[in-house]
Design an enzyme around this catalytic site. Structure first.
Site, PDB file in Angstrom:
ATOM      1  N   HIS A   1      -3.590 -25.586 -13.465  1.00 20.77           N
ATOM      2  CA  HIS A   1      -4.904 -25.775 -12.854  1.00 20.77           C
ATOM      3  C   HIS A   1      -4.992 -27.211 -12.363  1.00 20.77           C
ATOM      4  CE1 HIS A   1      -9.087 -25.566 -11.912  1.00 20.77           C
ATOM      5  NE2 HIS A   1      -9.391 -26.489 -12.802  1.00 20.77           N
TER       6      HIS A   1
ATOM      7  N   ASP B   1      -7.004 -29.801 -10.385  1.00 19.96           N
ATOM      8  CA  ASP B   1      -8.272 -30.206  -9.771  1.00 19.96           C
ATOM      9  C   ASP B   1      -8.027 -31.071  -8.546  1.00 19.96           C
ATOM     10  OD1 ASP B   1     -10.345 -29.179 -11.614  1.00 19.96           O
ATOM     11  OD2 ASP B   1      -9.343 -30.455 -13.076  1.00 19.96           O
TER      12      ASP B   1
ATOM     13  N   ASP C   1     -12.153 -22.170 -13.574  1.00 23.18           N
ATOM     14  CA  ASP C   1     -12.817 -23.342 -14.143  1.00 23.18           C
ATOM     15  C   ASP C   1     -14.275 -23.535 -13.730  1.00 23.18           C
ATOM     16  OD1 ASP C   1     -12.877 -25.575 -15.793  1.00 23.18           O
ATOM     17  OD2 ASP C   1     -12.227 -26.941 -14.227  1.00 23.18           O
TER      18      ASP C   1
ATOM     19  N   HIS D   1     -14.860 -27.812  -7.396  1.00 26.10           N
ATOM     20  CA  HIS D   1     -15.841 -27.671  -8.479  1.00 26.10           C
ATOM     21  C   HIS D   1     -16.023 -28.939  -9.308  1.00 26.10           C
ATOM     22  CE1 HIS D   1     -11.954 -26.279 -10.200  1.00 26.10           C
ATOM     23  NE2 HIS D   1     -12.363 -26.927 -11.272  1.00 26.10           N
TER      24      HIS D   1
END
Length: 988
Positions: free
Chosen positions: A57, A59, A181, A431
């Site tokens: 994951h 970001d 997420d 996000h």
């Protein structure tokens, strides 16, 4: 293929695109690809099949900037380097054809891909074609779902999916949406994913009470019906809730960032642990299977920025699969395999089961009794507004690139582009970007990217306007008009204002310019004088602009701008004109125009009522400003403080900032203003324009004082006589409205533990309260959080300044300062109030919200314009019908455009506008010759008629069959309520 496009005259080769085909390409090798569902490993029908999904994951900014994450810089903040993750994963995939990996964030992959050699690119293509490397989601980022506007989500998804499509063809198209997420999930996002062709959607976070109840009923996998307007299954999306967020099961993390022991499989070792690992894993798998519906379960084997040394993961996963499956010879009933979300989804589809149906959304999200993630709905309000302005600028830039033709990209002002701003806006949807949940230096980087993108777009816009107007005079853009700063208008005695309207209908718009003269003449494109008004700059504006401007006054006039076009106004300083309007220190009892009357309490200076003179409605309406004391974590019930994510007030009763306001009022032909000062750090201007049906409230909040060591969460609250019965309504990503009820969730039983934060919802563009007679709609200029805590009341959080971190990873209090505001950030914004009977309310608030999202762009030219300058232009032959919104008009290739049209009304919300509407594409544009048209899916990476999705059956009834609607012709397209249709146009 020619049949897909209507050709005029000769059959022109419409699909002779240069590397930008929207439909999937086959692999260059000539072999049949075995990607997607064809690449899945075999499963065992009589066993529990455990799908291991290796993933990372990544970001697109959070604790570090996008660049720092990609290069692995600033590892003192967080050890993470995306380029090394991709290097390592590719190397390890090549060592074992059984291995799988999924990748999500195209912003990072695009950058990494461009740095690879051609031989490495061919190697990666082979991995993709064999299904060993699979893309899921595929947008530029994994967007936030609470604070993003649907138009920007569609754009960022289109940007990422287009790159994958052009680079990998059919095998690059993701089958699954993957939002592991984001902190709560919006119904409109699910609707968009369905219309983009995804077969399913997986996410990691939902409310802890909701999860507990779903585990008990085995409803963690469900069918989400994500629109009340679109005919099922058009917006139906199979949705799966992952078992452990997006992390591996406890004890089975083998990344270099983890501490779990490796599998020690040498029997000679004293600490040999294969039996222990197998037993623990089988126990976890069996336990997980008890709360899911089929004999297939999924495990996410990875987490934040993992797989930088992928060998650690794969070496242990290989052993885990081998040793657990070896137990089958001894009667074991667990089968473990490398898998992907799409392979897991395929097995659920093959189960041919029925699934629980959900029609609401997954907000708000709490991970414990006092931990509601509702603060980020408002966090970093200045960045949230700047992102919204940047979207408006981008749409204008895209449109003018089309209307101005090739000269817009390379013209008298140099080379401009829209791509830089497209990428910056796409990153901003992440996000941890527009959500406001990043570190301060990362927020600064997001803003810098948007600013740089707008500078590139300014060149393109200037070139385009030069081509359309015939004038190459220099154009100036004033980005600080909200604080009355524009050096050209402040100093010039004569200048012109070009007003470009990005909406496909005419708009009336108030132009407010900083000036230092006392009297001006304003003339329109036909040379006719227009009413104007000079008024003093407010004291709050003088304070917030600091040394950035010197204007003493503001020139105000109303403009009428043509659809998808511009008009020009000339402003001249007068020597002997009338004096500027003066302010009165008295509070008026009322101000009114021909549409509205607004009343005030003279004793307090506060609003007291609002009347619609057309419909003969009147409501009591008071408005004030308050602050909640943010918890510092030292609470008897919980140690959870308020922070960037979490809203946790110490008390359910907010502190009033002032029970009265000092006021000044101004009367004029264009606007009437009541300027209210509540405290040194809160002020407001109430504005009623002469020709508007809505009331404007411009609020200014900050610097929020913290000398008392109290964090503050500042709200404005509207208290009315409307009988709401605990119901109120908020929008989902700027589109469909959802009904909310205090202390209630539609699909599960709530035990309310936070009476304020637990009743807050995201407000992206509007919220309203209503009864049988009256509806008060509040239109916002950015994403904010709000709720209806009391009957007849609606509150909206405007600003947050906090002194503690909320322990969710950002490790920094939300305490914004800047070079200009070292004592704390000052934020300014606008809300619009519309009072209508409920059956007519949407006819007002739908176009009003679009006008706030897509505001006219002003550009300025000093002195006299050349007499041959074209002063007015529209890119449309006629305005589109009121129900139709032009969502996207952008250059796709040299001879093709991408067009999106949407029906902007919900089914049944308007007696006039909730009906199907037909638009003739050939008769839309005034300067474009359309040669061919073909319809795409929403994300423009599939032909619409080739988009096939899995069918799913809800528990509550028959499998829906989508009725096929036939357009009158390929050019005459019909839009039904809430429908978005996407077209690729071949143009001359």
């Amino acid at each position: 293929m020619a049949a897909r496009c209507l050709q005029l005259a000769a059959l022109l080769s419409f699909f002779s695109f240069s590397g930008a085909l929207p439909f999937p390409l086959g692999p260059e090798t000539g072999k049949s690809p075995t990607c997607g569902y064809e690449s899945c490993h075999a499963t065992q029908p009589d066993m529990l099949n455990v799908h291991l999904v290796p993933h990372t994951h990544d970001d697109v900014g959070w604790l570090k900037t996008v660049d720092q994450y990609f290069y692995g810089d600033r590892n003192d903040i967080q050890h993470a380097g995306v380029q090394y993750i991709l290097d390592s994963v590719v190397d390890q995939l090549l060592k074992n054809p059984d291995r799988r990996f999924i990748y999500v964030e195209t912003a990072f992959f695009y950058r990494w891909w461009r740095q690879q050699s051609s031989s490495m690119q061919q190697t990666v293509k082979q991995l993709v074609e064999e299904g060993r490397l699979e893309f899921v989601n595929g947008g530029w980022c994994m967007s936030d779902e609470a604070t993003t506007h649907y138009s920007s989500v569609i754009d960022q998804m289109t940007l990422g999916l287009r790159f994958l499509n052009e680079t990998f063809g059919l095998c690059g198209r993701p089958r699954v949406a993957w939002h592991i997420d984001p902190f709560g999930h919006a119904r409109e996002h699910a609707s968009m994913f369905a219309q983009m062709g995804y077969d399913g959607f997986f996410f990691g976070r939902l409310d802890y009470q909701d999860r507990s109840q779903r585990m008990g009923t085995k409803e963690q996998e469900l069918l989400w019906r994500a629109s009340e307007s679109l005919t099922p299954p058009m917006a139906d999306l199979f949705t799966g809730i992952l078992p452990n967020g997006y992390n591996p099961p406890t004890g089975f993390c083998w990344d270099q960032s983890c501490d779990d022991p490796p599998i020690r499989d040498d029997p000679e070792l004293e600490d040999y642990n294969v039996d222990d690992v197998v037993n623990r894993f089988v126990a976890i798998a069996n336990s997980q299977s008890m709360v899911y519906k089929t004999n297939h379960i999924i495990m996410t084997m990875g987490s934040d920025f993992q797989y930088e040394n992928a060998n650690l993961w794969y070496k242990n996963l290989d052993k885990l699969i081998r040793y657990v499956n070896a137990e089958q010879a001894n009667g074991g009933k667990v089968n473990v395999l490398y898998s992907t979300p799409s392979c897991y989804l395929q097995e659920l589809h093959r189960a041919n089961s029925t699934w629980a149906l959900k029609t609401d959304d997954f907000f708000p999200y709490a991970d414990a009794a006092h931990d509601f993630w509702t603060g980020y709905f408002t966090s970093r309000p200045a960045l949230k507004r700047y992102e919204r302005i940047s979207n408006s600028n981008l749409q204008t830039c895209n449109q003018l690139e089309v209307l101005g033709g090739p000269d817009s990209r390379k013209g008298p002002f140099g080379e401009g582009d829209s791509q830089t701003l497209k990428e910056a806006m796409a990153v901003a949807q992440h996000h941890d970007a527009v959500s406001g949940t990043e570190k301060q230096h990362v927020a600064n980087d997001y803003a810098r990217r948007l600013a740089n993108g707008w500078l590139r777009c300014q060149v393109l816009v200037s070139n385009s306007l030069a081509a359309l107007s015939g004038s190459t005079a220099e154009r100036i853009y004033c980005d600080n008009l909200n604080i009355s700063v524009c050096p050209l208008t402040e100093a010039s005695k004569k200048f012109s204002v070009n007003v470009y309207n990005p909406l496909a209908r005419p708009v009336s718009y108030p132009v407010r310019l900083p000036v230092n003269g006392s009297s001006y003449e304003v003339t329109d494109a036909n040379g006719k004088p227009v009413d104007c008004q000079v008024l003093p700059v407010s004291s709050s504006t003088q304070e917030v602009r600091r040394s950035r401007g010197s204007a003493l006054r503001e020139l105000l006039f109303q403009v009428e701008a043509p659809p998808l076009g511009f008009t020009t106004f000339t402003v001249s300083l007068l020597k002997d004109g009338p004096p500027p309007a003066s302010t009165s220190p008295r509070t008026p009892t009322s101000i009114q125009n021909k549409f509205l009357r607004v009343t005030f309490d003279p004793a307090t200076g506060l609003l007291s009522g609002l009347s619609n003179l057309e419909t003969k409605q009147s409501i009591k309406l008071t408005q004030n400003f308050y602050w909640y004391n943010a918890s510092d974590g030292n609470n008897a019930h919980s140690d959870q403080p308020s922070g960037a994510y979490i809203f946790r007030p110490n008390s359910s009763t907010p502190f009033i900032i002032s029970s009265s306001a000092k006021t000044k009022s101004i009367q004029g032909v264009v606007v009437q203003e009541v300027r209210q000062v509540f405290s040194p750090w809160v002020s407001q201007v109430v504005r009623l324009y002469s020709d508007r049906r809505e009331l404007e409230l411009e609020w200014t909040v900050g610097p929020v004082p913290i000398g008392d060591d109290l964090g503050k969460e500042v709200i404005t609250r509207f208290d009315t006589s409307i009988k709401t019965s605990e119901y109120f309504y908020t929008d989902s990503n700027g589109r469909e409205m959802l009904r909310r009820r205090k202390d209630f969730r539609p699909s599960w039983t709530l035990r309310q533990s936070e009476p304020i934060a637990g009743n807050y919802y995201p407000i992206n563009s509007r919220a309203f309260i209503k009864d049988e007679e009256d509806q008060l709609t509040v239109v916002t200029d950015r994403s904010q959080g709000g709720g209806s805590i009391h009957n007849g009341s609606l509150e909206i959080m405007l600003h947050r300044r906090l002194l503690y971190d909320d322990v969710r990873g950002v490790a920094e209090p939300l305490n914004e300062t800047s070079d200009i505001f070292p004592e704390g950030l000052v934020v300014r914004g606008v809300v619009l109030l519309s009072l209508q009977p409920p059956p007519r309310a949407a006819d007002a608030h739908r176009p009003l919200a679009q006008q706030v999202v897509l505001q006219p762009l002003l550009s300025f030219t000093e002195g006299e314009l050349h007499p041959d300058t074209r002063l007015e232009f529209s890119g449309l032959q006629a305005a589109l019908p009121p129900a139709v919104h032009l969502l996207t008009l952008t250059q796709w290739d040299e001879d093709s455009l991408l067009l999106r049209l949407e029906h902007q009304f919900q089914r049944g919300e308007s007696k006039v506008n909730s009906e199907p509407v037909t638009v003739n594409l050939q008769k839309m544009f005034s300067t474009l010759k359309l040669l061919g048209v073909s319809e795409m899916n929403l994300s423009a990476n599939q032909w619409k008629d080739e988009m096939k999705r899995f069918d799913w059956t809800p528990q509550t009834g028959e499998k829906p069959l989508l009725k096929a609607f036939q357009d009158r012709s390929v050019w005459e397209v019909t839009l039904r309520p809430m429908e978005i249709r996407t077209f690729l146009l071949r143009v001359r």
